[in-house]
Every structure is written in structure tokens, then in C-alpha cells.
Enzyme design. Structure first.
Site, PDB file in Angstrom:
ATOM      1  N   ASN A 149       0.807  -1.234   0.000  1.00  0.00           N
ATOM      2  CA  ASN A 149       0.000   0.000   0.000  1.00  0.00           C
ATOM      3  C   ASN A 149       0.835   1.278   0.000  1.00  0.00           C
ATOM      4  O   ASN A 149       0.436   2.273  -0.590  1.00  0.00           O
ATOM      5  CB  ASN A 149      -1.027  -0.015   1.140  1.00  0.00           C
ATOM      6  N   GLY A 225       2.131  -5.765   7.264  1.00  0.00           N
ATOM      7  CA  GLY A 225       1.208  -6.447   6.363  1.00  0.00           C
ATOM      8  C   GLY A 225      -0.012  -6.892   7.133  1.00  0.00           C
ATOM      9  O   GLY A 225      -0.360  -6.318   8.179  1.00  0.00           O
ATOM     10  N   SER A 226      -0.646  -7.925   6.654  1.00  0.00           N
ATOM     11  CA  SER A 226      -1.907  -8.341   7.267  1.00  0.00           C
ATOM     12  C   SER A 226      -1.665  -9.121   8.565  1.00  0.00           C
ATOM     13  O   SER A 226      -0.581  -9.693   8.769  1.00  0.00           O
ATOM     14  CB  SER A 226      -2.691  -9.205   6.284  1.00  0.00           C
ATOM     15  N   THR A 227      -2.689  -9.192   9.376  1.00  0.00           N
ATOM     16  CA  THR A 227      -2.580  -9.910  10.650  1.00  0.00           C
ATOM     17  C   THR A 227      -2.368 -11.406  10.401  1.00  0.00           C
ATOM     18  O   THR A 227      -1.592 -12.052  11.115  1.00  0.00           O
ATOM     19  CB  THR A 227      -3.838  -9.637  11.502  1.00  0.00           C
ATOM     20  N   ALA A 228      -3.014 -11.947   9.370  1.00  0.00           N
ATOM     21  CA  ALA A 228      -2.847 -13.383   9.092  1.00  0.00           C
ATOM     22  C   ALA A 228      -1.392 -13.687   8.746  1.00  0.00           C
ATOM     23  O   ALA A 228      -0.812 -14.669   9.237  1.00  0.00           O
ATOM     24  CB  ALA A 228      -3.764 -13.793   7.942  1.00  0.00           C
ATOM     25  N   THR A 229      -0.771 -12.839   7.930  1.00  0.00           N
ATOM     26  CA  THR A 229       0.642 -13.081   7.581  1.00  0.00           C
ATOM     27  C   THR A 229       1.529 -12.864   8.805  1.00  0.00           C
ATOM     28  O   THR A 229       2.494 -13.612   9.017  1.00  0.00           O
ATOM     29  CB  THR A 229       1.079 -12.156   6.421  1.00  0.00           C
ATOM     30  N   GLU A 247       3.676  -5.042  12.327  1.00  0.00           N
ATOM     31  CA  GLU A 247       2.696  -3.956  12.130  1.00  0.00           C
ATOM     32  C   GLU A 247       1.617  -4.501  11.217  1.00  0.00           C
ATOM     33  O   GLU A 247       1.887  -4.812  10.054  1.00  0.00           O
ATOM     34  CB  GLU A 247       3.368  -2.733  11.497  1.00  0.00           C
ATOM     35  N   CYS A 281      -3.144   1.698   6.284  1.00  0.00           N
ATOM     36  CA  CYS A 281      -3.506   0.969   7.505  1.00  0.00           C
ATOM     37  C   CYS A 281      -4.195   1.885   8.505  1.00  0.00           C
ATOM     38  O   CYS A 281      -4.985   1.437   9.324  1.00  0.00           O
ATOM     39  CB  CYS A 281      -2.271   0.339   8.123  1.00  0.00           C
TER      40      CYS A 281
HETATM   41  P1  NAD Z   1       0.259  -9.291   3.251  1.00  0.00           P
HETATM   42  O1  NAD Z   1       0.308  -9.740   4.650  1.00  0.00           O
HETATM   43  O2  NAD Z   1      -0.488 -10.092   2.261  1.00  0.00           O
HETATM   44  O3  NAD Z   1       1.740  -9.163   2.652  1.00  0.00           O
HETATM   45  C1  NAD Z   1       2.725  -8.346   3.260  1.00  0.00           C
HETATM   46  C2  NAD Z   1       4.095  -8.890   2.894  1.00  0.00           C
HETATM   47  O4  NAD Z   1       4.265 -10.162   3.520  1.00  0.00           O
HETATM   48  C3  NAD Z   1       4.295  -9.109   1.391  1.00  0.00           C
HETATM   49  O5  NAD Z   1       5.611  -8.753   1.051  1.00  0.00           O
HETATM   50  C4  NAD Z   1       4.084 -10.609   1.261  1.00  0.00           C
HETATM   51  O6  NAD Z   1       4.723 -11.184   0.150  1.00  0.00           O
HETATM   52  C5  NAD Z   1       4.708 -11.101   2.554  1.00  0.00           C
HETATM   53  N1  NAD Z   1       4.268 -12.435   2.977  1.00  0.00           N
HETATM   54  C6  NAD Z   1       3.103 -13.067   2.685  1.00  0.00           C
HETATM   55  N2  NAD Z   1       3.085 -14.294   3.256  1.00  0.00           N
HETATM   56  C7  NAD Z   1       4.253 -14.443   3.926  1.00  0.00           C
HETATM   57  C8  NAD Z   1       4.813 -15.457   4.731  1.00  0.00           C
HETATM   58  N3  NAD Z   1       4.168 -16.608   4.958  1.00  0.00           N
HETATM   59  N4  NAD Z   1       6.026 -15.258   5.278  1.00  0.00           N
HETATM   60  C9  NAD Z   1       6.679 -14.107   5.075  1.00  0.00           C
HETATM   61  N5  NAD Z   1       6.204 -13.093   4.317  1.00  0.00           N
HETATM   62  C10 NAD Z   1       5.001 -13.245   3.758  1.00  0.00           C
HETATM   63  O7  NAD Z   1      -0.257  -7.790   3.294  1.00  0.00           O
HETATM   64  P2  NAD Z   1      -0.592  -6.847   2.071  1.00  0.00           P
HETATM   65  O8  NAD Z   1      -1.864  -7.321   1.447  1.00  0.00           O
HETATM   66  O9  NAD Z   1       0.621  -6.675   1.224  1.00  0.00           O
HETATM   67  O10 NAD Z   1      -0.833  -5.446   2.804  1.00  0.00           O
HETATM   68  C11 NAD Z   1      -2.069  -5.045   3.328  1.00  0.00           C
HETATM   69  C12 NAD Z   1      -2.092  -5.263   4.826  1.00  0.00           C
HETATM   70  O11 NAD Z   1      -1.022  -4.542   5.425  1.00  0.00           O
HETATM   71  C13 NAD Z   1      -3.353  -4.734   5.479  1.00  0.00           C
HETATM   72  O12 NAD Z   1      -3.790  -5.667   6.424  1.00  0.00           O
HETATM   73  C14 NAD Z   1      -2.884  -3.456   6.172  1.00  0.00           C
HETATM   74  O13 NAD Z   1      -3.651  -3.075   7.290  1.00  0.00           O
HETATM   75  C15 NAD Z   1      -1.512  -3.857   6.565  1.00  0.00           C
HETATM   76  N6  NAD Z   1      -0.687  -2.680   6.838  1.00  0.00           N
HETATM   77  C16 NAD Z   1      -0.384  -2.400   8.147  1.00  0.00           C
HETATM   78  C17 NAD Z   1       0.371  -1.274   8.455  1.00  0.00           C
HETATM   79  C18 NAD Z   1       0.715  -0.934   9.886  1.00  0.00           C
HETATM   80  O14 NAD Z   1       1.577  -0.096  10.095  1.00  0.00           O
HETATM   81  N7  NAD Z   1       0.094  -1.547  10.871  1.00  0.00           N
HETATM   82  C19 NAD Z   1       0.825  -0.444   7.420  1.00  0.00           C
HETATM   83  C20 NAD Z   1       0.496  -0.768   6.110  1.00  0.00           C
HETATM   84  C21 NAD Z   1      -0.257  -1.894   5.818  1.00  0.00           C
END
Ligand code: NAD
Length: 479
Positions: A149, A225-229, A247, A281
Site C-alpha cells: 500500500n 502487512g496483514s494480521t494473518a501473515t 505492524e 492501515c
Molecule cells: P500481506 O500480509 O499479504 O503481505 C505483506 C508482505 O508479507 C508481502 O511482502 C508478502 O509477500 C509477505 N508475505 C506473505 N506471506 C508471507 C509469509 N508466509 N512469510 C513471510 N512473508 C510473507 O499484506 P498486504 O496485502 O501486502 O498489505 C495489506 C495489509 O497490510 C493490510 O492488512 C494493512 O492493514 C496492513 N498494513 C499495516 C500497516 C501498519 O503499520 N500496521 C501499514 C500498512 C499496511
């Protein structure tokens, strides 16, 4: 079409298996770059390069290390137009937004941590007979994993403090938005940053992200990234006791009281809800509105949202660009279908937007306002991460607090009121790591950043980032 390469040990390389992924420009729906579909072998090579480069990098005096970061910042700044265009093409965000926020902030991230390094010092405590000194030593190799994002802004916010604190870095940018990271790689090569100090490996999370987290020579992981990841990363990294900064997602509330500065609130809430198509986010997604203000604000919000111009991200008048991918557009539409099934009233938006010309095949979603859903509805519980907000009325401060906290997430909240005691009370009870009064997204880089509950573990930014990327040694010198 641009061919993106990995940066490993100072070399720009394809994936060792010569496999490629395609990057799509979401505003046009057309492929615009291909990137290495790297695997664990590439990651192994990158970590080995970072391990080899670590001793020399950590021994540099602070001025020299800071100078490298200043040089990276200067070189990025000199390319800001190219970077902004790359970010716009990769992500679908308006070009003016990339040029005015994302790229300047990435430059600032390197300057901020370079300057911080110059002013960092150890602490010493003198007692009769002995002296305690606290040393902050680099971890060694840091792993940085970033989302799509704010591709360069968030990647640089991880890389800069890790390098400043004396670590070498292996970074994995989002496979969905790899272009600006590639430009950063070229810049690192161009300024002759020592080989292995910064390595960028492209590819998918399960193939290279997980390999980075699992590698025993990587001592700390900073992930956004996402909470699941985040949970998947913790499962891999925690048993090795790596330092972890996570984060993650959010479902941020704005609590709006009837006594607020109405015009200011309205303008800011529109911005906080729909900036970057709601894909920040920190974006507001749940608007909690004091009952006496509800009808008026609902009408003004809907008018304001309907006036937002969805268009080609290259046009200066565009306020809403494309959402990041076809898959993400589908996810948003499926969340809207769920909202309807839960009984939501769609006050505006709720569908895709078709544009003509260059953007005829792009992924656009109309900014959407929903009402009529309770706090436990799936729509109010789940992060949508798109241009969708819900409205909920409240009768009292206690109910506002209850609604705000009725979320598994705890990233950010903004509170709109002129009543300072009320604001003070709420700031201590709202479950969020970042709380704004009568404002949104204002922050000084020196302050720590991070969510609580399912939004985060640890903090980024400020001196906390130096601490995260360091291990502490307490040394006692006795007479
Ligand atoms: P995502 O979790 O799908 O991916 C984030 C990164 O993690 C990518 O580079 C992806 O390739 C990598 N990844 C995926 N699976 C992995 C694994 N098993 N092991 C290691 N790395 C892995 O997230 P996204 O769709 O790219 O981003 C959107 C999410 O990010 C939203 O949930 C948003 O709220 C969150 N976000 C949070 C903040 C914050 O500061 N809290 C800031 C920006 C975005």
C-alpha cells in the site's frame, strides 16, 4: 516492459531458477513489469551476502554509515519523479499523492535515521567503585518484509533504521508493487553502497518471505502487512527467538461528538477514510457519530463522498485512483456483498467504476458509505482495506467507547470533540496504539508507531527503531 532484478551482494540478478512473476498496472489492467519469482536458494544467497558484509558495516564509524544513508536519500530525491511515476503505475494511487507524500517520506526516512545515528550515544552510570555502561550493538542481519500500500515509504522505514543501527539487510518487498524497490536497488548500486549491505529479493511470501523468516542467520524481522501473515511469520520466527516487529491490520474508528469543529472534521474524515482508496492501515473505516449530529453528518458525508473524483491516477484532478489489483477489487466487492447480506444500507458507491481510454480495464471501486450494521457484524469486524466506511450512531461517551473498542484490532483512532476532559478520558480507554484528537495522520517521526491487540507487536520509528535493531549489553567496569 520493465524487467525487475534482485539485488544480491551488489549484483542485479534474476531468480536462480529463472522464474518470473508479472506485475500489473492496476489503473490499466495491463502487465507493466516482470519480477523474479525467487525461492529459498536466492534467499540463502542474499542472507550469505548480508552475513559476509556485516562485520565491516557494523565497524564503520557513525559518520561514515550515516553518510551512506544521506547519499541514498540524495540519490532517491534526485529520482523522485521517476519513483513517483513507478509507484503510481505499480499501485494505482494518484500520481500527485505518490509525488507529494510517499516518495518525499521515503527520502526523509533515510535522512531521519542517518541524523539519528549521528546523535545516538550509549548511557553510562557512575557509582563509587564502578561504572555501568549500556552498549547497543547491531543484531547482525535484519529481515524487512513490506506490503503494497505504501511500497517505498514502508520499505525505507524498515531498511533505514536497520542499516543505521549497523545491521546489514535482506528485504522482501511486496510482489504486487516491486518497482520502487527495484529503483532503490539500482540507486544502491549506482552510489556503490558496499556489496551485501542491502539485499532485495523479490518473490512471493510463501517462497521467499518465509525463507527469510526461517533463516537462522537473520536475527530480527520487521514486518508490515496483514494480521494473518503476521501470525504466520510469528509461527516461524518465534521458536528461534528472533526479534519481531509486527505492524498489521486495522479497523480504525473515528469518534465524532456533536461539539466538534464541524467543517474541519468533515474535511479530515473524508481524507482519513478515502486517502489512497482507503488502503492505508491508518484509514478510518468505522465512523461513530453522536446521535444528535448523525443525520446532518450522514447527508454531508454522502455528498462529499459522491463528489470524490474517481479517475486516471495520472490526472491531477483525480482523488480516487485504482485499487491495487483485480484480486483486491474482488475482495472488496465480496465484502460489500456480505455487508448487503447483513442488512447494510448502501448510501453511496457499492460497485465498481468503469472508466474509458487508458483506464478502461483498470480496477476502480466507487467510494462507499454503509449504515445499518451493528458492531459485531462481519463488516464492522473485518478489515476491508478499501474505500468503504460504515456509520454507527451513539448516544453517550460510554457507548462511543464500547463501539470503538468492539474490534479485534487496535491500530488507530481519531476523536473529534472540543471537550478536553472527555478527550483525556477517552485517550486512556480507547484500545488503539495511535490516537489523534481533532486530526488524522499527523505525526513526528521521533514518536513510536505501532498498534495493539491484533494490529501490532512492538513499535517502529523513532529511537525505538534503533533499539529494535540492536541488542543491549550492560557492561560493568569496577575499580
Ligand atoms: P500481506 O500480509 O499479504 O503481505 C505483506 C508482505 O508479507 C508481502 O511482502 C508478502 O509477500 C509477505 N508475505 C506473505 N506471506 C508471507 C509469509 N508466509 N512469510 C513471510 N512473508 C510473507 O499484506 P498486504 O496485502 O501486502 O498489505 C495489506 C495489509 O497490510 C493490510 O492488512 C494493512 O492493514 C496492513 N498494513 C499495516 C500497516 C501498519 O503499520 N500496521 C501499514 C500498512 C499496511
Amino acid at each position: 516492459m520493465t524487467r525487475i532484478l534482485n539485488l544480491i551482494n551488489g549484483q542485479l540478478l534474476p531468480a536462480s531458477g529463472d522464474q518470473w512473476l508479472t506485475s500489473i498496472n492496476p489503473a490499466t489492467g495491463q502487465a507493466h513489469a516482470e519480477l523474479p519469482d525467487s525461492d529459498a536458494a536466492d534467499m540463502q544467497q542474499a542472507v550469505a551476502a548480508a552475513v559476509a558484509a556485516a562485520p565491516a558495516w557494523r565497524q564503520l564509524d557513525p559518520e561514515t554509515r550515516a553518510d551512506w544513508l544521506f547519499r541514498l536519500a540524495d540519490a532517491l530525491e534526485a529520482r523522485q519523479d521517476t519513483l513517483a511515476r513507478a509507484e503510481c503505475d505499480d499501485n494505482g494511487k494518484p500520481l500527485w499523492l505518490a509525488a507529494s507524500v510517499d516518495i518525499p517520506r521515503a527520502v526523509q526516512n533515510f535522512r531521519f535515521f542517518a541524523a539519528g545515528l549521528l546523535h545516538r550515544s550509549s548511557t553510562a552510570h557512575l557509582r563509587p567503585g564502578f561504572l555501568n555502561v549500556t552498549l547497543q550493538q547491531p543484531l547482525g542481519v535484519g529481515g524487512c518484509i513490506s506490503p503494497w500500500n505504501l511500497p517505498l515509504y514502508l520499505l525505507s522505514w524498515k531498511i533505514a533504521p536497520a542499516l543505521a543501527a549497523g545491521n546489514t539487510v535482506v528485504a522482501k518487498p511486496s510482489e504486487i508493487t516491486p518497482l520502487t524497490a527495484f529503483l532503490l536497488s539500482s540507486i544502491a548500486q549506482e552510489i556503490e553502497l558496499p556489496a551485501g549491505v542491502l539485499n532485495l529479493v523479490h518473490g512471493t511470501g510463501p517462497r521467499v518471505g518465509e525463507a527469510l523468516c526461517a533463516h537462522p542467520d537473520v536475527k530480527g524481522i520487521s514486518f508490515t502487512g496483514s494480521t494473518a501473515t503476521g501470525a504466520a511469520i510469528a509461527r516461524v520466527a518465534a521458536p528461534q527467538f528472533k526479534k519481531l516487529s509486527l505492524e498489521m491490520g486495522g479497523k480504525n474508528a473515528a469518534i465524532i461528538f456533536a461539539d466538534c469543529d464541524y467543517e474541519r472534521m468533515l474535511a479530515e474524515v473524508l481524507r482519513s477514510s478515502f486517502s489512497n482508496q482507503g488502503q492505508i492501515c491508518l484509514c478510518t473505516s468505522r465512523l461513530l457519530i453522536e446521535r444528535s449530529l448523525y443525520e446532518r453528518l450522514r447527508a454531508d458525508l454522502v455528498a462529499g463522498v459522491q463528489a470524490l473524483r474517481v479517475g486516471d491516477p495520472l490526472e491531477a484532478s483525480t482523488q480516487q485512483g485504482a485499487v491495487v489489483s483485480a484480486a483486491h477489487q474482488q475482495k472488496i466487492l465480496s465484502c460489500l456483498a456480505t455487508a448487503r447480506a447483513e442488512g447494510a444500507r448502501v448510501l453511496c458507491g457499492g460497485a465498481t467504476v468503469s472508466l474509458s481510454g487508458r483506464c478502461a480495464d483498470g480496477y476502480f471501486v466507487a467510494p462507499t458509505v454503509l449504515e445499518g450494521l451493528g458492531p459485531q457484524s462481519q463488516t464492522n469486524q473485518t478489515e476491508i482495506f478499501g474505500p468503504v466506511i460504515t456509520l454507527q450512531p451513539f448516544e453517550s461517551e460510554a457507548e462511543a467507547l464500547q463501539l470503538a473498542n468492539a474490534s479485534p484490532y487496535g491500530l488507530a483512532c481519531s476523536i473529534w470533540t472540543q471537550n478536553l476532559p472527555q478527550a483525556q478520558r477517552l485517550s486512556q480507554q480507547v484500545e488503539a496504539g495511535l490516537i489523534w484528537f481533532n486530526s488524522w495522520m499527523k505525526r513526528d517521526l521521533r514518536t513510536p508507531f505501532g498498534g495493539i491487540k491484533q494490529s501490532g507487536l512492538g513499535h517502529e520509528g523513532g529511537w525505538q527503531a534503533f533499539e529494535f535493531w540492536s541488542e543491549t549489553r550492560n557492561v560493568c567496569w569496577a575499580d
